[in-house]
Design a protein around this motif. Sequence first.
Motif, PDB file in Angstrom:
ATOM      1  N   CYS A  26       0.840  -1.189   0.000  1.00 54.70           N
ATOM      2  CA  CYS A  26       0.000   0.000   0.000  1.00 54.70           C
ATOM      3  C   CYS A  26       0.887   1.256   0.000  1.00 54.70           C
ATOM      4  CB  CYS A  26      -0.911  -0.044   1.237  1.00 54.70           C
ATOM      5  SG  CYS A  26      -2.034   1.346   1.375  1.00 54.70           S
ATOM      6  N   ARG A  27       1.442   1.591  -1.164  1.00 56.88           N
ATOM      7  CA  ARG A  27       2.399   2.702  -1.272  1.00 56.88           C
ATOM      8  C   ARG A  27       2.167   3.487  -2.564  1.00 56.88           C
ATOM      9  NH1 ARG A  27       6.848   1.628   2.175  1.00 56.88           N
ATOM     10  NH2 ARG A  27       8.342   2.668   0.834  1.00 56.88           N
ATOM     11  N   TYR A  28       0.913   3.663  -2.937  1.00 57.72           N
ATOM     12  CA  TYR A  28       0.586   4.404  -4.152  1.00 57.72           C
ATOM     13  C   TYR A  28       0.575   5.903  -3.870  1.00 57.72           C
ATOM     14  CZ  TYR A  28      -1.170  -0.184  -5.582  1.00 57.72           C
ATOM     15  OH  TYR A  28      -1.292  -1.515  -5.882  1.00 57.72           O
ATOM     16  N   PRO A  29       1.082   6.735  -4.799  1.00 58.73           N
ATOM     17  CA  PRO A  29       0.944   8.190  -4.612  1.00 58.73           C
ATOM     18  C   PRO A  29      -0.532   8.566  -4.641  1.00 58.73           C
ATOM     19  CG  PRO A  29       1.787   7.675  -6.800  1.00 58.73           C
ATOM     20  CD  PRO A  29       1.806   6.395  -6.038  1.00 58.73           C
ATOM     21  N   LEU A  30      -0.944   9.410  -3.704  1.00 62.82           N
ATOM     22  CA  LEU A  30      -2.365   9.684  -3.517  1.00 62.82           C
ATOM     23  C   LEU A  30      -2.877  10.877  -4.301  1.00 62.82           C
ATOM     24  CD1 LEU A  30      -2.829   8.874   0.283  1.00 62.82           C
ATOM     25  CD2 LEU A  30      -3.172   7.404  -1.709  1.00 62.82           C
ATOM     26  N   GLY A  31      -1.998  11.595  -5.024  1.00 63.27           N
ATOM     27  CA  GLY A  31      -2.540  12.567  -5.949  1.00 63.27           C
ATOM     28  C   GLY A  31      -1.997  13.976  -5.905  1.00 63.27           C
ATOM     29  N   MET A  32      -1.060  14.295  -5.040  1.00 68.69           N
ATOM     30  CA  MET A  32      -0.460  15.632  -5.095  1.00 68.69           C
ATOM     31  C   MET A  32       0.341  15.783  -6.387  1.00 68.69           C
ATOM     32  SD  MET A  32      -1.275  17.577  -2.510  1.00 68.69           S
ATOM     33  CE  MET A  32       0.025  18.779  -2.224  1.00 68.69           C
ATOM     34  N   THR A  33       1.122  14.769  -6.724  1.00 67.08           N
ATOM     35  CA  THR A  33       1.908  14.818  -7.961  1.00 67.08           C
ATOM     36  C   THR A  33       1.038  14.531  -9.175  1.00 67.08           C
ATOM     37  OG1 THR A  33       3.861  14.066  -6.740  1.00 67.08           O
ATOM     38  CG2 THR A  33       3.915  13.859  -9.143  1.00 67.08           C
ATOM     39  N   LEU A  83       0.570  22.989   6.155  1.00 64.58           N
ATOM     40  CA  LEU A  83       0.002  22.745   4.839  1.00 64.58           C
ATOM     41  C   LEU A  83      -0.937  21.557   4.995  1.00 64.58           C
ATOM     42  CD1 LEU A  83      -0.043  23.158   1.724  1.00 64.58           C
ATOM     43  CD2 LEU A  83       1.842  21.512   1.592  1.00 64.58           C
ATOM     44  N   GLN A  84      -2.223  21.752   4.682  1.00 66.41           N
ATOM     45  CA  GLN A  84      -3.244  20.731   4.937  1.00 66.41           C
ATOM     46  C   GLN A  84      -3.759  20.137   3.631  1.00 66.41           C
ATOM     47  OE1 GLN A  84      -6.335  21.491   7.954  1.00 66.41           O
ATOM     48  NE2 GLN A  84      -7.865  20.857   6.436  1.00 66.41           N
ATOM     49  N   ILE A  85      -3.954  18.807   3.634  1.00 72.30           N
ATOM     50  CA  ILE A  85      -4.467  18.082   2.467  1.00 72.30           C
ATOM     51  C   ILE A  85      -5.722  17.326   2.879  1.00 72.30           C
ATOM     52  CG2 ILE A  85      -3.958  16.321   0.723  1.00 72.30           C
ATOM     53  CD1 ILE A  85      -0.959  16.954   1.300  1.00 72.30           C
ATOM     54  N   ASP A  86      -6.783  17.522   2.120  1.00 75.22           N
ATOM     55  CA  ASP A  86      -8.041  16.798   2.334  1.00 75.22           C
ATOM     56  C   ASP A  86      -8.128  15.691   1.280  1.00 75.22           C
ATOM     57  OD1 ASP A  86     -10.593  15.844   2.696  1.00 75.22           O
ATOM     58  OD2 ASP A  86     -11.613  17.750   2.327  1.00 75.22           O
ATOM     59  N   LEU A  87      -8.090  14.425   1.718  1.00 77.04           N
ATOM     60  CA  LEU A  87      -8.144  13.288   0.807  1.00 77.04           C
ATOM     61  C   LEU A  87      -9.569  12.883   0.449  1.00 77.04           C
ATOM     62  CD1 LEU A  87      -5.299  11.160   2.459  1.00 77.04           C
ATOM     63  CD2 LEU A  87      -5.163  12.504   0.366  1.00 77.04           C
ATOM     64  N   CYS A 181      -3.055   3.994   0.305  1.00 80.13           N
ATOM     65  CA  CYS A 181      -4.183   3.479  -0.468  1.00 80.13           C
ATOM     66  C   CYS A 181      -5.471   3.795   0.284  1.00 80.13           C
ATOM     67  CB  CYS A 181      -4.052   1.975  -0.721  1.00 80.13           C
ATOM     68  SG  CYS A 181      -3.811   0.998   0.773  1.00 80.13           S
ATOM     69  N   GLU A 182      -6.587   3.609  -0.386  1.00 79.79           N
ATOM     70  CA  GLU A 182      -7.866   3.929   0.235  1.00 79.79           C
ATOM     71  C   GLU A 182      -8.180   2.931   1.343  1.00 79.79           C
ATOM     72  OE1 GLU A 182     -12.366   5.294  -1.137  1.00 79.79           O
ATOM     73  OE2 GLU A 182     -10.982   4.396  -2.576  1.00 79.79           O
ATOM     74  N   TRP A 183      -8.727   3.421   2.438  1.00 75.98           N
ATOM     75  CA  TRP A 183      -9.079   2.588   3.597  1.00 75.98           C
ATOM     76  C   TRP A 183     -10.503   2.076   3.394  1.00 75.98           C
ATOM     77  CZ3 TRP A 183      -7.253  -0.287   7.188  1.00 75.98           C
ATOM     78  CH2 TRP A 183      -7.939  -0.546   8.367  1.00 75.98           C
ATOM     79  N   LEU A 184     -10.614   0.877   2.804  1.00 76.81           N
ATOM     80  CA  LEU A 184     -11.922   0.367   2.422  1.00 76.81           C
ATOM     81  C   LEU A 184     -12.670  -0.280   3.565  1.00 76.81           C
ATOM     82  CD1 LEU A 184     -11.008  -1.091  -1.070  1.00 76.81           C
ATOM     83  CD2 LEU A 184     -12.061   1.090  -0.518  1.00 76.81           C
ATOM     84  N   TYR A 365     -12.990  -0.736  -5.594  1.00 73.20           N
ATOM     85  CA  TYR A 365     -11.591  -0.819  -5.936  1.00 73.20           C
ATOM     86  C   TYR A 365     -10.889   0.503  -5.644  1.00 73.20           C
ATOM     87  CZ  TYR A 365     -12.850  -5.122  -8.229  1.00 73.20           C
ATOM     88  OH  TYR A 365     -13.303  -6.381  -8.486  1.00 73.20           O
ATOM     89  N   ASN A 366      -9.587   0.431  -5.561  1.00 72.09           N
ATOM     90  CA  ASN A 366      -8.782   1.578  -5.166  1.00 72.09           C
ATOM     91  C   ASN A 366      -8.989   2.751  -6.112  1.00 72.09           C
ATOM     92  OD1 ASN A 366      -6.847   3.212  -4.074  1.00 72.09           O
ATOM     93  ND2 ASN A 366      -5.153   2.226  -5.149  1.00 72.09           N
ATOM     94  N   THR A 367      -9.472   3.855  -5.577  1.00 70.47           N
ATOM     95  CA  THR A 367      -9.740   5.026  -6.411  1.00 70.47           C
ATOM     96  C   THR A 367      -8.468   5.781  -6.747  1.00 70.47           C
ATOM     97  OG1 THR A 367     -10.169   6.324  -4.412  1.00 70.47           O
ATOM     98  CG2 THR A 367     -12.054   5.315  -5.516  1.00 70.47           C
ATOM     99  N   SER A 368      -7.320   5.400  -6.175  1.00 68.67           N
ATOM    100  CA  SER A 368      -6.078   6.064  -6.551  1.00 68.67           C
ATOM    101  C   SER A 368      -5.672   5.730  -7.980  1.00 68.67           C
ATOM    102  CB  SER A 368      -4.951   5.662  -5.595  1.00 68.67           C
ATOM    103  OG  SER A 368      -4.673   4.283  -5.718  1.00 68.67           O
ATOM    104  N   LEU A 369      -6.355   4.736  -8.606  1.00 64.99           N
ATOM    105  CA  LEU A 369      -6.063   4.394  -9.984  1.00 64.99           C
ATOM    106  C   LEU A 369      -6.877   5.238 -10.964  1.00 64.99           C
ATOM    107  CD1 LEU A 369      -5.976   0.523  -9.629  1.00 64.99           C
ATOM    108  CD2 LEU A 369      -4.067   2.107  -9.582  1.00 64.99           C
ATOM    109  N   ILE A 370      -7.788   6.095 -10.447  1.00 65.06           N
ATOM    110  CA  ILE A 370      -8.618   6.931 -11.308  1.00 65.06           C
ATOM    111  C   ILE A 370      -7.755   8.029 -11.929  1.00 65.06           C
ATOM    112  CG2 ILE A 370     -10.575   8.521 -11.336  1.00 65.06           C
ATOM    113  CD1 ILE A 370     -11.754   6.931  -9.061  1.00 65.06           C
ATOM    114  N   PRO A 371      -7.924   8.345 -13.229  1.00 63.93           N
ATOM    115  CA  PRO A 371      -7.111   9.407 -13.854  1.00 63.93           C
ATOM    116  C   PRO A 371      -7.327  10.751 -13.173  1.00 63.93           C
ATOM    117  CG  PRO A 371      -8.262   8.092 -15.502  1.00 63.93           C
ATOM    118  CD  PRO A 371      -8.816   7.697 -14.162  1.00 63.93           C
ATOM    119  N   ARG A 372      -6.356  11.635 -13.347  1.00 61.82           N
ATOM    120  CA  ARG A 372      -6.420  12.948 -12.704  1.00 61.82           C
ATOM    121  C   ARG A 372      -7.603  13.744 -13.231  1.00 61.82           C
ATOM    122  NH1 ARG A 372      -2.818  13.257 -16.800  1.00 61.82           N
ATOM    123  NH2 ARG A 372      -2.982  15.024 -18.210  1.00 61.82           N
ATOM    124  N   LYS A 373      -8.059  14.687 -12.451  1.00 65.01           N
ATOM    125  CA  LYS A 373      -9.217  15.495 -12.832  1.00 65.01           C
ATOM    126  C   LYS A 373      -8.781  16.714 -13.649  1.00 65.01           C
ATOM    127  CE  LYS A 373     -11.728  13.890  -8.815  1.00 65.01           C
ATOM    128  NZ  LYS A 373     -12.414  14.207  -7.576  1.00 65.01           N
TER     129      LYS A 373
END
Length: 854
Positions: A26-33, A83-87, A181-184, A365-373
Amino acid sequence: MIWMRWHIFLVILSGAVRSQVNPGVCRYPLGMTGGKIQDEDISASSQWSESTAARYGRLDFDDGDGAWCPDVVAEAKSLKEFLQIDLRTLHFVTLVGTQGRHADGMGNEFAQSYRIKYSRDGVRWVSWHDRNGGQVIDGNKNPYEVVLKDLEPPIIARFVRFMPVSDPSMTVCMRVELYGCEWLDGLVSYSAPVGQEMTFQNLHVYLNDTVYDGTVDHSMTEGLGQLTDGSWGLDNFTQSQVYGVWPGYDYVGWTNASFPSGSVEMVFEFDRVRNFTSMKVHCNNMYTSGVRAFQQAVCYFRSESDWEARPVSFKPEADNTNTSARFVTVALGHRMASAIKCRFAFSDAWMMFSEIAFQSGTAVYNTSLIPRKRGHPSAHPGGDPTHKIDDSNTRILIGCLVAIIAILLAIIVIILWRQVWQKMLEKTSRRMLDDELTARLSAHREAFAHRHSSISSDAESTSTYERVFLLGSDYQEPTQPLRKAPEFQATENLAVIDASPDEPPNNSTEEVPHYAEADIVNQQEAVSSPGYSVTAVPVPLPPGRDGALEEFPREKLTFKEKLGEGQFGEVHLCEANGMQDFMKEDEDGVENEPILVAVKTLREDATKNTRNDFLKEIRIMSRLRDPNIIRLLAVCVESDPLCMITEYMENGDLNKFLSRHKLQDSGEEQKDTSSTISYSTLIRMATQIASGMKYLSSLNFVHRDLATRNCLVGTNYTIKIADFGMSRNLYRGDYYRIQGRAVLPIRWMSWESILLGKFTMASDVWAFGVTLWETLTLCKEQPYSQLSDDQVIENTGEFFRDQNKQVYLPRPACCPDAVHSLMQSCWRRNAKERPSFQHIHSTLLQHQADLDMD
């Protein structure tokens, strides 16, 4: 079949982040990059200017002035800048990365150290600390290098704050990324009594929840900790997987003496109402030291304000032969709730848990695989962040990864197009009729069969299906050479046998029983749907090796028990009077004594197609003759319902038989055979299974569902292979259902059977290895019981990738080196390197002889 492969492929991609997380995966980048995290989800306590606002604090990006920088005046007055991040949803965060402001050489600001705070609801904030209580994390030493830090322990949070800790005279800027990763599970807190201490072998063992982030007084409330960190305790609770910690670190434990009620109560709160299917509790079982898994779990459910009066109760089977820690799965019966209260009853002096995970119908399924917005920076593909060295090397790696992905996508497109092309060619040549069936199917029937059958391939094809030569109408004695037999293709709900391209057009083919795949619930309705017509002539009873099977009088069958629902109808356990006359032999020298038989019946309203399938199964079974294969004794086909009568062994199936026994201690005389069984007897049973499979393999016959549930036990531990397991409700949990349709015994299947649809003798060898493991563990638990179904499929992906990350079944306690080596050889990745059943049988036979000599 294509949709099923894609389904399995997606499961493999996402399986590692399903409800029971693995911190190592469980080491996927969560979306800042990558841009998945939107600008409005990034905020800060202050900013030095508009060009250093919070939205510019993305790792590896130089937009704006190149980073987030807090207000210099505010920073000088306070050390609480963040610096705050809302996931947006709860995430399991295992790793963080930081960078300073470089701006192509124009900036030189960075945070030398920082702290992290997190929250699950945005109201209650918790300061992260490591396992030794330290809160400050070492940061950057220059403005351009990425510094990655593992969070040990990991955190479960929706909101995360980076708080720089630096000299007030130094300007600080940061760019950050979160990995996880997402906490399912959806679990937001658990409450339980505080863990206790014990003295064990002159050691002080501390069984408290060290990393619990809630309130700790006499009890733990409103927090999460070691029971949700994805790390499981070892068999010996005084040892740990973490270096440099105290004895008992991995476990939370309680003593029976401190609880007059004899049970420990735990309350689990979730983010929303969920449909719960199961709870997995990892328990220590060092019963020699007074530690056992819980005796009973009683769980109550709350969906609104009050607890429901009707609980779920579960009693695990006691294991007094194995001190290994294990997962105990508690079925929750699809109950709807936002909170669960469970009372775990002691079965000994101590009870210890190291991990608790929940599975519910709302998991996705893990939403971290969804393409960027849209509207965010261009994505940088994220692999394993620990491989990132510097900016230049990262860009080279990214280019290589993009090229590899493009090549793989091209290969997939070519394979899929080739299969579609082959399928179109196959449509013109497919024959579904055998030598005794002259049915002419309409165009609708051809379309139906075309949609539900697999794509055949010739000898030079690159199709993912192999030819598997089955017992066909050209059957000969094993001592005579076999002609090339029909080709087998696995489908989601039926098996189709097609003639090989090089066979004469008039050569008939036969259909094999569907051992590995269940009947579709609505198959009958689909077959008899409007627009679907069948014309057929009566099919005579196929002759067996010794001539036609005789009609058995129905009145001589006495119903004893319903075994379950079979593919064609019901399966009954009956007593048959006078069966010896029909077998033309005297069983055990006693004539006319009733014997137990299994009777498979065909539904009276079955279609003609289904009737033909039933008769084909009779034909094939009538030709099997081996001491370790269940024998077809007689039939009832002159009137409905059609029946086939097979042997049934008085001790039932091997799975239930072994689970009622415990292993006899070595050197001890076997006194009570009803409760103990010796290791040599287990080997004798395994040898008989190997003998039966050797016979089937000599006929090029693929079973596809070999398991202890499909082996029957007679007197003197005689074993015969059958195929009743699929029909019994008792073993419904052994099969994995794909989108509510086809079901597969994935825990017994080889990786190529699951991923590629290949069923061969080598895949039966794989299943034999699992069956041997079941036998030597006395069927006390399901194979891979610690893994969910999707994690089992993910594990097959690791076998395919062959990067030494695959998980094998653990070595049984009574298994010597030679047998364990044989067992592991059955699970080799390369099917050609797996042993033959002839080799397996001779090896076990020699081992049995050695045991008898001892």
